[in-house]
Design a protein around this motif. Structure first.
Motif, PDB file in Angstrom:
ATOM      1  N   THR A   4       0.811  -1.214   0.000  1.00 15.02           N
ATOM      2  CA  THR A   4       0.000   0.000   0.000  1.00 15.02           C
ATOM      3  C   THR A   4       0.846   1.266   0.000  1.00 15.02           C
ATOM      4  N   TRP A   5       1.883   1.309   0.841  1.00 18.73           N
ATOM      5  CA  TRP A   5       2.702   2.518   0.906  1.00 18.73           C
ATOM      6  C   TRP A   5       3.439   2.763  -0.408  1.00 18.73           C
ATOM      7  N   ILE A   6       3.773   1.677  -1.122  1.00 21.55           N
ATOM      8  CA  ILE A   6       4.440   1.812  -2.417  1.00 21.55           C
ATOM      9  C   ILE A   6       3.492   2.446  -3.431  1.00 21.55           C
ATOM     10  N   LEU A   7       2.253   1.996  -3.444  1.00 18.95           N
ATOM     11  CA  LEU A   7       1.262   2.557  -4.376  1.00 18.95           C
ATOM     12  C   LEU A   7       0.995   4.026  -4.077  1.00 18.95           C
ATOM     13  N   PHE A   8       0.873   4.371  -2.783  1.00 20.24           N
ATOM     14  CA  PHE A   8       0.677   5.768  -2.407  1.00 20.24           C
ATOM     15  C   PHE A   8       1.872   6.627  -2.847  1.00 20.24           C
ATOM     16  N   THR A   9       3.080   6.094  -2.694  1.00 19.25           N
ATOM     17  CA  THR A   9       4.274   6.853  -3.054  1.00 19.25           C
ATOM     18  C   THR A   9       4.355   7.078  -4.558  1.00 19.25           C
ATOM     19  N   LEU A  10       4.061   6.051  -5.341  1.00 17.08           N
ATOM     20  CA  LEU A  10       4.096   6.192  -6.799  1.00 17.08           C
ATOM     21  C   LEU A  10       3.056   7.193  -7.276  1.00 17.08           C
ATOM     22  N   MET A  11       1.869   7.149  -6.681  1.00 19.89           N
ATOM     23  CA  MET A  11       0.845   8.134  -7.030  1.00 19.89           C
ATOM     24  C   MET A  11       1.319   9.540  -6.698  1.00 19.89           C
ATOM     25  N   ALA A  12       1.924   9.691  -5.519  1.00 14.93           N
ATOM     26  CA  ALA A  12       2.410  11.002  -5.084  1.00 14.93           C
ATOM     27  C   ALA A  12       3.471  11.537  -6.032  1.00 14.93           C
ATOM     28  N   ALA A  13       4.417  10.683  -6.420  1.00 14.92           N
ATOM     29  CA  ALA A  13       5.501  11.118  -7.310  1.00 14.92           C
ATOM     30  C   ALA A  13       4.958  11.537  -8.672  1.00 14.92           C
ATOM     31  N   PHE A  14       4.026  10.777  -9.204  1.00 17.81           N
ATOM     32  CA  PHE A  14       3.453  11.097 -10.517  1.00 17.81           C
ATOM     33  C   PHE A  14       2.683  12.410 -10.475  1.00 17.81           C
ATOM     34  N   MET A  15       1.824  12.581  -9.463  1.00 14.87           N
ATOM     35  CA  MET A  15       1.024  13.798  -9.370  1.00 14.87           C
ATOM     36  C   MET A  15       1.892  15.008  -9.037  1.00 14.87           C
ATOM     37  N   GLN A  16       2.958  14.806  -8.264  1.00 15.14           N
ATOM     38  CA  GLN A  16       3.835  15.925  -7.936  1.00 15.14           C
ATOM     39  C   GLN A  16       4.591  16.414  -9.164  1.00 15.14           C
ATOM     40  N   MET A 245       2.842   5.161   7.160  1.00 10.75           N
ATOM     41  CA  MET A 245       3.118   3.724   7.251  1.00 10.75           C
ATOM     42  C   MET A 245       4.595   3.390   7.250  1.00 10.75           C
ATOM     43  N   GLN A 246       5.406   4.255   6.610  1.00 12.37           N
ATOM     44  CA  GLN A 246       6.812   3.943   6.395  1.00 12.37           C
ATOM     45  C   GLN A 246       7.677   5.156   6.739  1.00 12.37           C
ATOM     46  N   SER A 247       8.951   4.941   7.015  1.00 13.64           N
ATOM     47  CA  SER A 247       9.846   6.040   7.371  1.00 13.64           C
ATOM     48  C   SER A 247      10.056   6.985   6.199  1.00 13.64           C
ATOM     49  N   VAL A 248      10.350   8.240   6.512  1.00 10.37           N
ATOM     50  CA  VAL A 248      10.481   9.279   5.484  1.00 10.37           C
ATOM     51  C   VAL A 248      11.581   8.962   4.472  1.00 10.37           C
ATOM     52  N   PRO A 249      12.810   8.612   4.897  1.00  9.93           N
ATOM     53  CA  PRO A 249      13.857   8.356   3.891  1.00  9.93           C
ATOM     54  C   PRO A 249      13.487   7.267   2.891  1.00  9.93           C
TER      55      PRO A 249
END
Length: 295
Positions: A4-16, A245-249
């Motif tokens: 889940t955190w991977i999917l959220f991160t990929l969405m964030a990177a694309f939209m950003q 869900m996951q650490s910032v770095p």
């Protein structure tokens, strides 16, 4: 939760990546204050709709409790993100789109450094090697298309933007961890609406008093302003949820795929070209971030 955190991160990177592109367009007719506000002004009602929908479709019995530490984290994170966004807009005026994003992506490395100094995280020798490589990458991207064209101003603005984004990310996670009695998705939603609400309030008060012409300029390009806000909301939703869900770095390392999205947008949307050194600098930023995490 592992995926889940991977999917959220990929969405964030694309939209950003798209948010930055739209901000670059808006900056041609709206000043830095307006472009910064554009990131939040329509995102606030979207965040409100999101949290109401979340509680409707995933109701919980736990009551949210805000303590003074949570409020402090939220306020400082809001100010840091405003500063980071303003610096990034200035960065777009110094260099082209992809390089501006590349310089600001020093955030991942700076977040690791700040975490070591202030949050007592440990960084090995391999991690520090990554930090050095990242610093060299920032140098490559800031020096321009020739070694005689070094821009100290661009370097300072880029590092400043990355540092402010790093502080924002770290404090967003700390704020989320204060809401221990809530599921991660609800924690992220509350942090999101509190940060955006603080940012909108501060910027609207300032512009309403001192720079009303900026608000009028934004209204003249309301469609583009809305696109900035929409992409910003979805990006922040992704980042905040992933960091709950996951650490910032780790989140920001995976988020380096934004650079790939940005390069594609730069090439096909803005028709910009990158010098060989700038390609190398962007690659080194990604390598450095992974070294910090693998360490």
């Amino acid at each position: 939760m592992g995926v889940t955190w991977i999917l959220f991160t990929l969405m964030a990177a694309f939209m950003q990546a798209w948010r930055n592109a739209f901000q670059k367009q808006l900056s041609t007719t709206v000043d830095v204050y307006g472009v910064t506000l554009a990131r939040f002004i329509f995102a606030l009602p979207l965040a409100f709709i999101y949290i109401v929908s979340l509680y409707h479709f995933q109701p919980i019995v736990e009551v949210v409790h805000f303590n003074p530490r949570f409020a402090t984290y939220i306020f400082i994170a809001a100010i840091s993100q405003i500063a980071a966004t303003a610096l990034m807009v200035q960065l777009f005026k110094q260099k082209n789109y992809a390089i501006g994003v590349g310089l600001a992506k020093s955030e991942a490395i700076l977040a690791a450094i700040v975490a070591v100094i202030f949050l007592s995280d440990h960084l090995s020798i391999l991690g520090w090697v990554g930090v050095v490589i990242g610093g060299f990458a920032v140098f490559l991207m800031s020096k321009g298309r020739g070694f005689s064209d070094f821009s100290l101003q661009t370097l300072c603005i880029g590092i400043g933007s990355g540092l402010c984004f790093a502080i924002t990310s770290l404090l967003v996670r700390e704020a989320s961890l204060e809401l221990t009695n809530l599921p991660f998705i609800h924690r992220a939603a509350w942090v999101l609406i509190c940060v955006i609400g603080t940012q909108c309030s501060l910027l609207l008060i300032y512009l309403g008093i001192f720079r009303r012409v900026t608000l009028w300029a934004m209204w003249q390009r309301v469609g583009l302003t809305f696109r900035v806000s929409l992409c910003s909301f979805l990006a922040s939703l992704g980042w905040f949820s992933a960091m709950s869900m996951q650490s910032v770095p780790i989140v920001k390392t995976l988020g380096q795929v934004e650079i790939i999205f940005s390069m594609l947008i730069s090439a096909f949307f803005f028709r910009e070209k990158l010098a060989r050194a700038e390609h190398l600098g962007i690659i080194l930023v990604v390598i450095a971030a992974f070294l910090v995490i693998w360490a």
